[in-house]
Design a protein around this motif. Structure first.
Motif, PDB file in Angstrom:
ATOM      1  N   CYS A 131       0.485  13.752  74.997  1.00  0.00           N
ATOM      2  CA  CYS A 131       1.531  14.321  75.599  1.00  0.00           C
ATOM      3  C   CYS A 131       2.267  15.539  74.717  1.00  0.00           C
ATOM      4  CB  CYS A 131       2.934  13.377  75.791  1.00  0.00           C
ATOM      5  SG  CYS A 131       2.559  12.248  77.189  1.00  0.00           S
ATOM      6  N   TYR A 140       0.212  12.753  67.566  1.00  0.00           N
ATOM      7  CA  TYR A 140      -0.403  11.391  67.699  1.00  0.00           C
ATOM      8  C   TYR A 140      -0.767  11.287  69.191  1.00  0.00           C
ATOM      9  CZ  TYR A 140       1.051   8.536  63.780  1.00  0.00           C
ATOM     10  OH  TYR A 140       1.311   8.307  62.461  1.00  0.00           O
ATOM     11  N   GLY A 141      -0.054  11.607  70.377  1.00  0.00           N
ATOM     12  CA  GLY A 141      -0.432  11.187  71.426  1.00  0.00           C
ATOM     13  C   GLY A 141      -0.544  12.477  72.274  1.00  0.00           C
ATOM     14  N   CYS A 201       3.953   5.311  69.238  1.00  0.00           N
ATOM     15  CA  CYS A 201       3.593   6.211  70.195  1.00  0.00           C
ATOM     16  C   CYS A 201       4.147   5.804  71.435  1.00  0.00           C
ATOM     17  CB  CYS A 201       2.198   6.635  70.231  1.00  0.00           C
ATOM     18  SG  CYS A 201       2.068   7.875  71.592  1.00  0.00           S
ATOM     19  N   ARG A 202       5.032   6.226  71.960  1.00  0.00           N
ATOM     20  CA  ARG A 202       5.475   5.837  73.374  1.00  0.00           C
ATOM     21  C   ARG A 202       5.067   6.794  74.648  1.00  0.00           C
ATOM     22  NH1 ARG A 202      11.454   4.014  72.314  1.00  0.00           N
ATOM     23  NH2 ARG A 202      11.208   2.993  74.094  1.00  0.00           N
ATOM     24  N   CYS A 203       3.878   7.525  74.494  1.00  0.00           N
ATOM     25  CA  CYS A 203       3.538   8.103  75.566  1.00  0.00           C
ATOM     26  C   CYS A 203       3.723   7.446  76.925  1.00  0.00           C
ATOM     27  CB  CYS A 203       2.028   8.373  75.151  1.00  0.00           C
ATOM     28  SG  CYS A 203       1.813  10.082  74.478  1.00  0.00           S
ATOM     29  N   MET A 256       8.511   8.722  66.896  1.00  0.00           N
ATOM     30  CA  MET A 256       7.452   9.760  66.225  1.00  0.00           C
ATOM     31  C   MET A 256       7.966  11.242  66.366  1.00  0.00           C
ATOM     32  SD  MET A 256       5.452   7.872  64.511  1.00  0.00           S
ATOM     33  CE  MET A 256       4.120   8.850  64.080  1.00  0.00           C
ATOM     34  N   PHE A 257       8.598  11.440  67.436  1.00  0.00           N
ATOM     35  CA  PHE A 257       8.920  12.835  67.717  1.00  0.00           C
ATOM     36  C   PHE A 257       9.372  13.754  66.665  1.00  0.00           C
ATOM     37  CE2 PHE A 257      11.437  16.184  69.789  1.00  0.00           C
ATOM     38  CZ  PHE A 257      10.804  16.751  70.739  1.00  0.00           C
ATOM     39  N   CYS A 286       4.788  13.411  64.797  1.00  0.00           N
ATOM     40  CA  CYS A 286       4.058  13.738  65.656  1.00  0.00           C
ATOM     41  C   CYS A 286       4.625  15.095  66.142  1.00  0.00           C
ATOM     42  CB  CYS A 286       4.260  12.775  67.193  1.00  0.00           C
ATOM     43  SG  CYS A 286       3.299  13.363  68.286  1.00  0.00           S
ATOM     44  N   CYS A 300      11.223   9.082  71.307  1.00  0.00           N
ATOM     45  CA  CYS A 300       9.954   8.494  70.496  1.00  0.00           C
ATOM     46  C   CYS A 300      10.489   8.435  68.988  1.00  0.00           C
ATOM     47  CB  CYS A 300       8.844   9.080  71.131  1.00  0.00           C
ATOM     48  SG  CYS A 300       7.341   8.698  69.774  1.00  0.00           S
ATOM     49  N   VAL A 326       6.765   7.883  78.294  1.00  0.00           N
ATOM     50  CA  VAL A 326       7.087   9.259  78.458  1.00  0.00           C
ATOM     51  C   VAL A 326       6.553   9.568  79.833  1.00  0.00           C
ATOM     52  CG1 VAL A 326       6.840  11.682  77.557  1.00  0.00           C
ATOM     53  CG2 VAL A 326       7.572   9.818  76.012  1.00  0.00           C
ATOM     54  N   CYS A 344       6.168  15.980  75.708  1.00  0.00           N
ATOM     55  CA  CYS A 344       6.589  16.026  74.452  1.00  0.00           C
ATOM     56  C   CYS A 344       6.279  17.484  73.698  1.00  0.00           C
ATOM     57  CB  CYS A 344       5.642  14.853  73.501  1.00  0.00           C
ATOM     58  SG  CYS A 344       5.951  13.252  74.181  1.00  0.00           S
TER      59      CYS A 344
HETATM   60  S1  SF4 Z   1       3.239  12.062  71.960  1.00  0.00           S
HETATM   61 FE1  SF4 Z   1       4.077  12.113  70.132  1.00  0.00          FE
HETATM   62  S2  SF4 Z   1       6.204  12.253  70.453  1.00  0.00           S
HETATM   63 FE2  SF4 Z   1       5.195  11.925  72.607  1.00  0.00          FE
HETATM   64  S3  SF4 Z   1       5.304   9.804  72.815  1.00  0.00           S
HETATM   65 FE3  SF4 Z   1       3.547   9.818  71.655  1.00  0.00          FE
HETATM   66  S4  SF4 Z   1       3.881   9.756  69.495  1.00  0.00           S
HETATM   67 FE4  SF4 Z   1       5.721  10.030  70.684  1.00  0.00          FE
END
Ligand code: SF4
Lengths: 347, 77
Positions: free
Chosen positions: A332, A329-330, A301-303, A318-319, A323, A316, A306, A340
């Motif tokens: 956002c 996941y995160g 997760c790269r929240c 997971m996008f 997620c 990301c 972001v 996100c």
């Molecule tokens: S919320 Fe979901 S899509 Fe956004 S950075 Fe975290 S894992 Fe990736």
């Protein structure tokens, strides 16, 4: 001012060095999508989303604290809808609803005042999340609680102020060339407060409304300023934002709250960026200090990136795969104004 | 979460006002603004945060309709 056709033509034809603009506010992120602003301007003008969603930057410890109250007898947790799905360590408020926790979804803090008046034997615990736009509404509700002599209200605060966060971003993200300042936060704090940042970091800060034309005009203003080496603060939402903001709102925030350090998910602890109840109002305090711990997000997760606009959500891994709004996941991805979630719904 | 929606003040009683959001009448706190009847106020979480001029208020109402934000005025009002 030029007319909107000329402005759009200029922005579409722009072919200078890449420009990175941050829209600080989640409502702007949504408006930029709905109006297809990105498709109207040159790809050399990159719009990135900032930390302007209070739900997304609220740490796990806050949710855990709220859930602790929700399990307690005779306690009712009151929250705006946005907050309900954000995961705490052991699940979100919504996911635990079946387990007999006590939750009331509020539309306004005044709903809580009425409920607390009707049920004096129950304690109402407000999940007080928000920026300056929302802070005065909690203060007004507390003023009403005072005048009604209510003893059964508590606030757990995760209130945040935008200027220290912008300062943090200016310090750590040099590549951002200009800022689209939030509309309704600025209704409260005014436009002049951005001047110190503009001066210190030599970047334009422009307050924007939410209509397509106004967003385009703001982007045009910032781009022209950058081209000319300018770093002005302009207020282009004059109908709702005064240069000095709403003085009464500022006064009531100051009456009930005092600044302190606050944890921003993705950014860390920023001194003076939180609002906490003053000691005089300790009787309403639900234990807001030190709620800094944040659940470890899955490694992919790269929240955090972001939130500061280092990457766009679709970068990301997971996008849209691991997620999604139904299975976030995160944070956002959870909130209606999280970057996100907005990107996902408009992909 | 900082969305605010404009509505027209129908009547005022102390710090409360009845505000019309396109036919939806909601009681709103006006403790930090000084509106007159017929003024437009910008409302966030049940509190008016600023008085607006009508022309712009209409534009905003239209915009938020487009943004599907007016579906349930209570949700944001
Ligand atoms: S919320 Fe979901 S899509 Fe956004 S950075 Fe975290 S894992 Fe990736």
């Amino acid at each position: 001012m030029k007319d909107i056709k000329e402005i759009t033509a200029y922005l579409r034809a722009y072919d200078g060095p890449e420009i990175k603009l941050m829209e600080v506010c989640g409502t702007h992120t949504a408006a930029i999508f709905k109006n297809g602003i990105r498709s109207l301007i040159s790809p050399k003008i990159r719009l990135i989303s900032g930390p302007g969603c209070p739900v997304c930057v609220t740490p796990t410890a806050f949710i855990d604290k709220i859930l602790e109250y929700a399990h307690m007898e005779n306690h009712i947790v009151c929250s705006f809808g946005d907050m309900l799905k954000v995961p705490g360590t052991n699940g979100s408020i919504s996911s635990l609803k079946g387990e007999g926790i006590h939750v009331m979804m509020m539309y306004s803090p005044f709903d809580v005042i009425d409920a607390a008046t009707e049920n004096p034997d129950k304690t109402y615990v407000v999940a007080a999340v928000g920026f300056e736009t929302t802070a005065p509404t909690y203060a007004l509700a507390l003023e009403e609680a005072e005048s009604r002599g209510l003893k059964n209200i508590r606030l757990v605060t995760a209130l945040k102020t935008i200027i220290p966060a912008l300062e943090w971003i200016c310090e750590s993200e040099e590549s951002i060339n200009g800022f689209i300042c939030p509309g309704h936060v600025s209704t409260i704090i005014g436009s002049e407060v951005y001047k110190d940042l503009a001066l210190k970091y030599k970047k334009p800060f422009v307050v924007a409304g939410f209509e397509a034309e106004h967003l385009l005009t703001v982007i045009y203003d910032i781009v022209r300023q950058i081209e000319a080496g300018g770093s002005r603060v302009d207020n282009l939402y004059t109908n709702a934002v005064r240069d000095t903001g709403n003085a009464k709102a500022q006064a009531i925030i100051d009456k009930f709250f005092t600044p302190g350090p606050a944890m921003w998910r993705g950014l860390g602890i920023i001194p003076g960026s939180g609002l906490y109840l003053r000691p005089e109002y300790a009787k309403y305090e639900g234990g807001s200090a030190g709620l800094n711990a944040d659940m470890e997000l899955p490694a992919s997760c790269r929240c955090g990136e972001v939130i500061v606009g280092r990457i766009n959500p679709n970068e990301c891994p997971m996008f849209g795969t691991g997620c999604k709004p139904e299975s976030p996941y995160g944070p956002c991805m959870v909130s209606a104004e999280g970057a996100c979630g907005i990107w996902y719904r408009n992909r | 979460m900082c969305v605010a929606i404009p509505g027209r003040v129908l009547s005022i009683n102390g710090t409360r006002a009845q505000v019309d959001f396109k036919g939806n009448v909601v009681s709103v706190n006006i403790g930090i603004v000084d509106p007159k009847v017929d003024d437009y106020v910008l409302v966030h979480a049940g509190c008016a945060i600023e008085v607006m001029n009508k022309a712009r208020a209409d534009e905003l109402i239209q915009l938020f309709e487009e943004l599907d934000e007016l579906d349930d005025i209570k949700e944001i009002g």
